[in-house]
Scaffold this motif. Structure first.
Motif, PDB file in Angstrom:
ATOM      1  N   ALA A 260      48.787  30.877  57.083  1.00 40.40           N
ATOM      2  CA  ALA A 260      48.783  29.435  57.360  1.00 40.40           C
ATOM      3  C   ALA A 260      49.829  29.086  58.413  1.00 40.40           C
ATOM      4  CB  ALA A 260      49.036  28.650  56.076  1.00 40.40           C
ATOM      5  N   ALA A 261      51.031  29.635  58.261  1.00 39.78           N
ATOM      6  CA  ALA A 261      52.114  29.336  59.200  1.00 39.78           C
ATOM      7  C   ALA A 261      51.767  29.796  60.611  1.00 39.78           C
ATOM      8  CB  ALA A 261      53.410  29.992  58.736  1.00 39.78           C
ATOM      9  N   SER A 262      51.106  30.941  60.725  1.00 42.92           N
ATOM     10  CA  SER A 262      50.754  31.442  62.057  1.00 42.92           C
ATOM     11  C   SER A 262      49.753  30.536  62.762  1.00 42.92           C
ATOM     12  CB  SER A 262      50.198  32.867  61.969  1.00 42.92           C
ATOM     13  OG  SER A 262      48.907  32.862  61.386  1.00 42.92           O
ATOM     14  N   LYS A 263      49.049  29.722  61.979  1.00 39.64           N
ATOM     15  CA  LYS A 263      48.078  28.784  62.556  1.00 39.64           C
ATOM     16  C   LYS A 263      48.618  27.351  62.609  1.00 39.64           C
ATOM     17  CE  LYS A 263      44.292  31.652  61.050  1.00 39.64           C
ATOM     18  NZ  LYS A 263      43.402  31.935  59.943  1.00 39.64           N
ATOM     19  N   GLY A 264      49.873  27.175  62.192  1.00 41.98           N
ATOM     20  CA  GLY A 264      50.499  25.856  62.250  1.00 41.98           C
ATOM     21  C   GLY A 264      49.952  24.869  61.248  1.00 41.98           C
ATOM     22  N   ARG A 265      49.437  25.379  60.142  1.00 42.18           N
ATOM     23  CA  ARG A 265      48.855  24.488  59.129  1.00 42.18           C
ATOM     24  C   ARG A 265      49.452  24.789  57.758  1.00 42.18           C
ATOM     25  NH1 ARG A 265      45.585  27.275  56.030  1.00 42.18           N
ATOM     26  NH2 ARG A 265      44.608  29.175  56.761  1.00 42.18           N
ATOM     27  N   LEU A 266      49.095  23.957  56.813  1.00 41.59           N
ATOM     28  CA  LEU A 266      49.578  24.139  55.449  1.00 41.59           C
ATOM     29  C   LEU A 266      48.677  25.117  54.705  1.00 41.59           C
ATOM     30  CD1 LEU A 266      50.320  20.391  54.674  1.00 41.59           C
ATOM     31  CD2 LEU A 266      51.983  22.177  55.186  1.00 41.59           C
ATOM     32  N   VAL A 267      49.235  25.794  53.717  1.00 37.38           N
ATOM     33  CA  VAL A 267      48.472  26.731  52.897  1.00 37.38           C
ATOM     34  C   VAL A 267      47.513  25.943  52.003  1.00 37.38           C
ATOM     35  CG1 VAL A 267      50.198  26.855  51.054  1.00 37.38           C
ATOM     36  CG2 VAL A 267      48.696  28.782  51.449  1.00 37.38           C
ATOM     37  N   THR A 268      46.325  26.501  51.778  1.00 38.56           N
ATOM     38  CA  THR A 268      45.331  25.820  50.935  1.00 38.56           C
ATOM     39  C   THR A 268      44.726  26.813  49.942  1.00 38.56           C
ATOM     40  OG1 THR A 268      43.402  26.283  52.341  1.00 38.56           O
ATOM     41  CG2 THR A 268      44.705  24.295  52.865  1.00 38.56           C
ATOM     42  N   THR A 269      43.997  26.275  48.981  1.00 38.68           N
ATOM     43  CA  THR A 269      43.328  27.136  48.003  1.00 38.68           C
ATOM     44  C   THR A 269      42.295  28.034  48.682  1.00 38.68           C
ATOM     45  OG1 THR A 269      41.743  25.386  47.503  1.00 38.68           O
ATOM     46  CG2 THR A 269      43.646  25.585  46.045  1.00 38.68           C
ATOM     47  N   GLU A 270      41.766  27.621  49.806  1.00 44.59           N
ATOM     48  CA  GLU A 270      40.807  28.454  50.538  1.00 44.59           C
ATOM     49  C   GLU A 270      41.464  29.751  51.009  1.00 44.59           C
ATOM     50  OE1 GLU A 270      37.435  28.032  50.822  1.00 44.59           O
ATOM     51  OE2 GLU A 270      37.940  26.492  49.352  1.00 44.59           O
ATOM     52  N   ASP A 271      42.761  29.726  51.254  1.00 45.52           N
ATOM     53  CA  ASP A 271      43.480  30.933  51.664  1.00 45.52           C
ATOM     54  C   ASP A 271      43.505  31.980  50.549  1.00 45.52           C
ATOM     55  OD1 ASP A 271      44.215  29.946  54.231  1.00 45.52           O
ATOM     56  OD2 ASP A 271      45.797  28.766  53.291  1.00 45.52           O
ATOM     57  N   LEU A 272      43.302  31.546  49.311  1.00 49.55           N
ATOM     58  CA  LEU A 272      43.331  32.458  48.174  1.00 49.55           C
ATOM     59  C   LEU A 272      42.040  33.269  48.058  1.00 49.55           C
ATOM     60  CD1 LEU A 272      44.764  30.034  45.443  1.00 49.55           C
ATOM     61  CD2 LEU A 272      46.046  31.615  46.894  1.00 49.55           C
ATOM     62  N   ARG A 273      40.946  32.720  48.575  1.00 54.31           N
ATOM     63  CA  ARG A 273      39.621  33.307  48.354  1.00 54.31           C
ATOM     64  C   ARG A 273      39.522  34.808  48.666  1.00 54.31           C
ATOM     65  NH1 ARG A 273      34.514  30.046  50.247  1.00 54.31           N
ATOM     66  NH2 ARG A 273      35.396  28.755  48.621  1.00 54.31           N
ATOM     67  N   PRO A 274      39.992  35.266  49.827  1.00 56.12           N
ATOM     68  CA  PRO A 274      39.847  36.696  50.106  1.00 56.12           C
ATOM     69  C   PRO A 274      40.621  37.593  49.126  1.00 56.12           C
ATOM     70  CG  PRO A 274      40.587  35.514  52.070  1.00 56.12           C
ATOM     71  CD  PRO A 274      40.598  34.545  50.939  1.00 56.12           C
TER      72      PRO A 274
ATOM     73  N   SER B 239      41.709  43.820  34.555  1.00 55.27           N
ATOM     74  CA  SER B 239      43.022  43.802  35.208  1.00 55.27           C
ATOM     75  C   SER B 239      43.019  42.887  36.439  1.00 55.27           C
ATOM     76  CB  SER B 239      43.403  45.225  35.601  1.00 55.27           C
ATOM     77  OG  SER B 239      44.612  45.236  36.302  1.00 55.27           O
ATOM     78  N   TYR B 240      41.983  43.017  37.257  1.00 50.97           N
ATOM     79  CA  TYR B 240      41.880  42.147  38.435  1.00 50.97           C
ATOM     80  C   TYR B 240      41.736  40.685  38.029  1.00 50.97           C
ATOM     81  CZ  TYR B 240      41.536  45.991  41.764  1.00 50.97           C
ATOM     82  OH  TYR B 240      41.813  47.078  42.540  1.00 50.97           O
ATOM     83  N   ASP B 241      40.938  40.419  37.002  1.00 52.02           N
ATOM     84  CA  ASP B 241      40.769  39.043  36.539  1.00 52.02           C
ATOM     85  C   ASP B 241      42.104  38.437  36.106  1.00 52.02           C
ATOM     86  OD1 ASP B 241      38.060  39.121  37.030  1.00 52.02           O
ATOM     87  OD2 ASP B 241      37.481  39.390  34.922  1.00 52.02           O
ATOM     88  N   GLN B 242      42.926  39.226  35.434  1.00 38.55           N
ATOM     89  CA  GLN B 242      44.232  38.730  35.018  1.00 38.55           C
ATOM     90  C   GLN B 242      45.117  38.462  36.234  1.00 38.55           C
ATOM     91  OE1 GLN B 242      45.675  41.518  32.094  1.00 38.55           O
ATOM     92  NE2 GLN B 242      44.069  40.964  30.635  1.00 38.55           N
ATOM     93  N   ASP B 243      45.047  39.328  37.240  1.00 34.15           N
ATOM     94  CA  ASP B 243      45.783  39.091  38.487  1.00 34.15           C
ATOM     95  C   ASP B 243      45.286  37.816  39.162  1.00 34.15           C
ATOM     96  OD1 ASP B 243      47.437  41.282  38.278  1.00 34.15           O
ATOM     97  OD2 ASP B 243      46.308  42.513  39.699  1.00 34.15           O
ATOM     98  N   PHE B 244      43.961  37.643  39.202  1.00 39.56           N
ATOM     99  CA  PHE B 244      43.390  36.459  39.850  1.00 39.56           C
ATOM    100  C   PHE B 244      43.871  35.188  39.163  1.00 39.56           C
ATOM    101  CE2 PHE B 244      39.343  39.126  40.903  1.00 39.56           C
ATOM    102  CZ  PHE B 244      40.034  39.814  41.880  1.00 39.56           C
ATOM    103  N   PHE B 245      43.885  35.190  37.833  1.00 41.36           N
ATOM    104  CA  PHE B 245      44.346  34.010  37.110  1.00 41.36           C
ATOM    105  C   PHE B 245      45.832  33.774  37.368  1.00 41.36           C
ATOM    106  CE2 PHE B 245      45.354  31.501  33.231  1.00 41.36           C
ATOM    107  CZ  PHE B 245      44.468  30.456  33.462  1.00 41.36           C
ATOM    108  N   GLY B 246      46.600  34.853  37.441  1.00 43.44           N
ATOM    109  CA  GLY B 246      48.020  34.734  37.771  1.00 43.44           C
ATOM    110  C   GLY B 246      48.238  34.128  39.149  1.00 43.44           C
ATOM    111  N   ILE B 247      47.376  34.480  40.096  1.00 41.37           N
ATOM    112  CA  ILE B 247      47.461  33.913  41.447  1.00 41.37           C
ATOM    113  C   ILE B 247      47.217  32.409  41.402  1.00 41.37           C
ATOM    114  CG2 ILE B 247      46.300  33.840  43.699  1.00 41.37           C
ATOM    115  CD1 ILE B 247      45.824  36.927  43.301  1.00 41.37           C
TER     116      ILE B 247
END
Length: 182
Positions: A55-69, A100-108
Protein backbone atom coordinates in the motif's frame (compact mmCIF):
# COMPACT_ATOMS: atom_id res chain seq x y z
CA UNK A 1 35.38 19.02 -6.41
CA UNK A 2 32.31 17.41 -8.04
CA UNK A 3 29.13 16.92 -6.02
CA UNK A 4 27.63 13.53 -7.02
CA UNK A 5 24.22 14.62 -5.76
CA UNK A 6 24.11 17.84 -7.75
CA UNK A 7 21.71 16.56 -10.41
CA UNK A 8 19.41 14.75 -7.98
CA UNK A 9 16.03 16.22 -7.24
CA UNK A 10 13.65 15.66 -4.38
CA UNK A 11 10.56 13.65 -5.19
CA UNK A 12 7.47 15.76 -4.83
CA UNK A 13 4.60 14.01 -3.08
CA UNK A 14 1.11 15.27 -2.57
CA UNK A 15 -0.05 15.95 0.96
CA UNK A 16 -2.44 13.03 0.63
CA UNK A 17 0.36 10.62 -0.27
CA UNK A 18 2.46 11.92 2.63
CA UNK A 19 -0.46 11.54 5.05
CA UNK A 20 -1.22 8.04 3.74
CA UNK A 21 2.41 7.12 4.22
CA UNK A 22 2.33 8.28 7.85
CA UNK A 23 -0.92 6.38 8.50
CA UNK A 24 0.43 3.19 6.93
CA UNK A 25 3.60 3.45 9.04
CA UNK A 26 1.43 3.95 12.14
CA UNK A 27 -0.66 0.92 11.14
CA UNK A 28 2.52 -1.11 10.74
CA UNK A 29 3.70 0.06 14.17
CA UNK A 30 0.36 -1.06 15.61
CA UNK A 31 0.93 -4.48 14.03
CA UNK A 32 4.39 -4.78 15.60
CA UNK A 33 2.96 -3.64 18.94
CA UNK A 34 0.36 -6.41 18.76
CA UNK A 35 3.14 -8.91 18.11
CA UNK A 36 5.28 -7.54 20.95
CA UNK A 37 2.33 -8.02 23.29
CA UNK A 38 1.76 -11.58 22.00
CA UNK A 39 -1.60 -10.76 20.43
CA UNK A 40 -0.66 -11.96 16.94
CA UNK A 41 1.74 -14.50 15.47
CA UNK A 42 4.84 -13.89 13.39
CA UNK A 43 2.97 -15.13 10.32
CA UNK A 44 0.24 -12.54 10.86
CA UNK A 45 2.91 -9.85 11.25
CA UNK A 46 4.54 -10.97 8.00
CA UNK A 47 1.28 -10.81 6.08
CA UNK A 48 0.12 -7.47 7.49
CA UNK A 49 3.50 -5.76 7.06
CA UNK A 50 3.67 -7.07 3.49
CA UNK A 51 0.25 -5.54 2.86
CA UNK A 52 1.45 -2.26 4.40
CA UNK A 53 4.53 -2.20 2.17
CA UNK A 54 2.42 -2.78 -0.95
CA UNK A 55 0.00 0.00 0.00
CA UNK A 56 2.76 2.44 0.95
CA UNK A 57 4.60 1.85 -2.33
CA UNK A 58 1.43 2.96 -4.13
CA UNK A 59 0.83 5.96 -1.86
CA UNK A 60 -2.45 4.62 -0.53
CA UNK A 61 -3.87 3.21 2.66
CA UNK A 62 -3.95 -0.53 3.39
CA UNK A 63 -7.32 -2.21 2.80
CA UNK A 64 -8.95 -5.58 3.36
CA UNK A 65 -8.49 -6.24 -0.36
CA UNK A 66 -4.73 -6.35 0.30
CA UNK A 67 -5.35 -9.40 2.49
CA UNK A 68 -6.96 -11.47 -0.27
CA UNK A 69 -3.80 -12.93 -1.86
CA UNK A 70 -2.64 -14.04 1.59
CA UNK A 71 -5.90 -15.80 2.44
CA UNK A 72 -5.71 -18.64 -0.08
CA UNK A 73 -4.43 -22.16 0.25
CA UNK A 74 -1.13 -22.77 -1.52
CA UNK A 75 -1.59 -24.43 -4.91
CA UNK A 76 0.20 -27.58 -3.70
CA UNK A 77 -2.44 -28.10 -1.03
CA UNK A 78 -5.21 -27.65 -3.61
CA UNK A 79 -3.60 -30.11 -6.02
CA UNK A 80 -3.05 -32.72 -3.31
CA UNK A 81 -6.61 -32.23 -2.08
CA UNK A 82 -7.99 -32.92 -5.57
CA UNK A 83 -5.65 -35.84 -6.24
CA UNK A 84 -6.13 -37.96 -3.12
CA UNK A 85 -9.22 -39.12 -1.28
CA UNK A 86 -10.05 -37.63 2.10
CA UNK A 87 -9.42 -40.94 3.89
CA UNK A 88 -5.91 -41.50 2.54
CA UNK A 89 -2.76 -40.50 4.43
CA UNK A 90 -2.24 -37.61 2.01
CA UNK A 91 -5.91 -36.66 2.32
CA UNK A 92 -5.57 -36.44 6.10
CA UNK A 93 -2.38 -34.40 5.70
CA UNK A 94 -4.19 -31.96 3.38
CA UNK A 95 -7.13 -31.67 5.79
CA UNK A 96 -4.74 -30.85 8.65
CA UNK A 97 -2.86 -28.29 6.52
CA UNK A 98 -6.16 -26.61 5.61
CA UNK A 99 -7.11 -26.40 9.28
CA UNK A 100 -3.75 -24.81 10.04
CA UNK A 101 -4.11 -22.34 7.17
CA UNK A 102 -7.68 -21.53 8.22
CA UNK A 103 -6.46 -20.68 11.71
CA UNK A 104 -3.75 -18.44 10.21
CA UNK A 105 -6.34 -16.77 7.97
CA UNK A 106 -8.59 -16.04 10.94
CA UNK A 107 -5.60 -14.69 12.86
CA UNK A 108 -4.86 -12.35 9.94
CA UNK A 109 -8.41 -11.01 10.01
CA UNK A 110 -8.30 -10.48 13.78
CA UNK A 111 -4.86 -8.86 13.62
CA UNK A 112 -6.02 -6.46 10.92
CA UNK A 113 -9.07 -5.59 13.00
CA UNK A 114 -6.99 -5.02 16.15
CA UNK A 115 -4.51 -2.81 14.30
CA UNK A 116 -7.40 -0.75 12.91
CA UNK A 117 -8.69 -0.25 16.44
CA UNK A 118 -5.63 1.76 17.37
CA UNK A 119 -5.80 4.09 14.38
CA UNK A 120 -8.40 6.68 15.50
CA UNK A 121 -6.08 8.89 17.50
CA UNK A 122 -3.21 8.37 15.04
CA UNK A 123 -5.22 9.64 12.09
CA UNK A 124 -6.42 12.68 14.01
CA UNK A 125 -2.94 13.45 15.34
CA UNK A 126 -1.19 13.39 11.97
CA UNK A 127 -3.91 14.85 9.78
CA UNK A 128 -2.68 18.02 8.05
CA UNK A 129 -5.96 19.13 6.54
CA UNK A 130 -9.68 18.64 7.02
CA UNK A 131 -9.57 16.49 3.86
CA UNK A 132 -7.09 14.19 5.64
CA UNK A 133 -9.44 13.91 8.60
CA UNK A 134 -12.43 13.24 6.38
CA UNK A 135 -10.64 10.66 4.22
CA UNK A 136 -9.13 8.87 7.23
CA UNK A 137 -12.52 8.72 8.99
CA UNK A 138 -14.05 7.31 5.81
CA UNK A 139 -11.20 4.79 5.47
CA UNK A 140 -11.54 3.65 9.09
CA UNK A 141 -15.32 3.34 8.84
CA UNK A 142 -15.19 1.38 5.58
CA UNK A 143 -12.38 -0.89 6.73
CA UNK A 144 -14.05 -1.63 10.06
CA UNK A 145 -17.26 -2.56 8.28
CA UNK A 146 -15.41 -4.71 5.76
CA UNK A 147 -13.27 -6.54 8.31
CA UNK A 148 -16.25 -7.16 10.62
CA UNK A 149 -18.13 -8.68 7.67
CA UNK A 150 -15.12 -10.81 6.68
CA UNK A 151 -14.71 -12.05 10.27
CA UNK A 152 -18.42 -12.83 10.49
CA UNK A 153 -18.44 -14.71 7.17
CA UNK A 154 -15.25 -16.57 8.05
CA UNK A 155 -16.68 -17.58 11.43
CA UNK A 156 -19.80 -18.91 9.71
CA UNK A 157 -17.96 -20.80 6.95
CA UNK A 158 -15.10 -22.15 9.09
CA UNK A 159 -16.37 -22.23 12.66
CA UNK A 160 -13.80 -24.75 13.88
CA UNK A 161 -10.88 -22.52 12.89
CA UNK A 162 -12.50 -19.45 14.41
CA UNK A 163 -13.26 -21.37 17.62
CA UNK A 164 -9.69 -22.71 17.85
CA UNK A 165 -8.19 -19.24 17.46
CA UNK A 166 -10.60 -17.62 19.91
CA UNK A 167 -9.97 -20.40 22.44
CA UNK A 168 -6.22 -19.87 22.12
CA UNK A 169 -6.63 -16.12 22.59
CA UNK A 170 -8.84 -16.64 25.65
CA UNK A 171 -6.36 -19.07 27.18
CA UNK A 172 -3.44 -16.70 26.57
CA UNK A 173 -5.41 -13.83 28.10
CA UNK A 174 -6.19 -15.85 31.23
CA UNK A 175 -2.55 -16.95 31.55
CA UNK A 176 -1.39 -13.36 31.24
CA UNK A 177 -3.87 -12.24 33.91
CA UNK A 178 -2.59 -14.98 36.23
CA UNK A 179 1.02 -13.91 35.61
CA UNK A 180 0.14 -10.27 36.21
CA UNK A 181 -1.65 -11.05 39.49
CA UNK A 182 1.29 -12.95 40.99
Amino acid sequence: YHNPYETMRAVEESETVMFNSVVVRAFKTAVWNLRDNDHISENVVRVLTTCCAAAASKGRLVTTEDLRPHMQYPEAVNILGRSFGPTSFIGNYVANKRISYDQDFFGILLGYSQALSSMDSICETYAMTTDDITSSEKWLSQERSRIELKIERFSESRPNAACAVMTKIAAETILQEVRDST
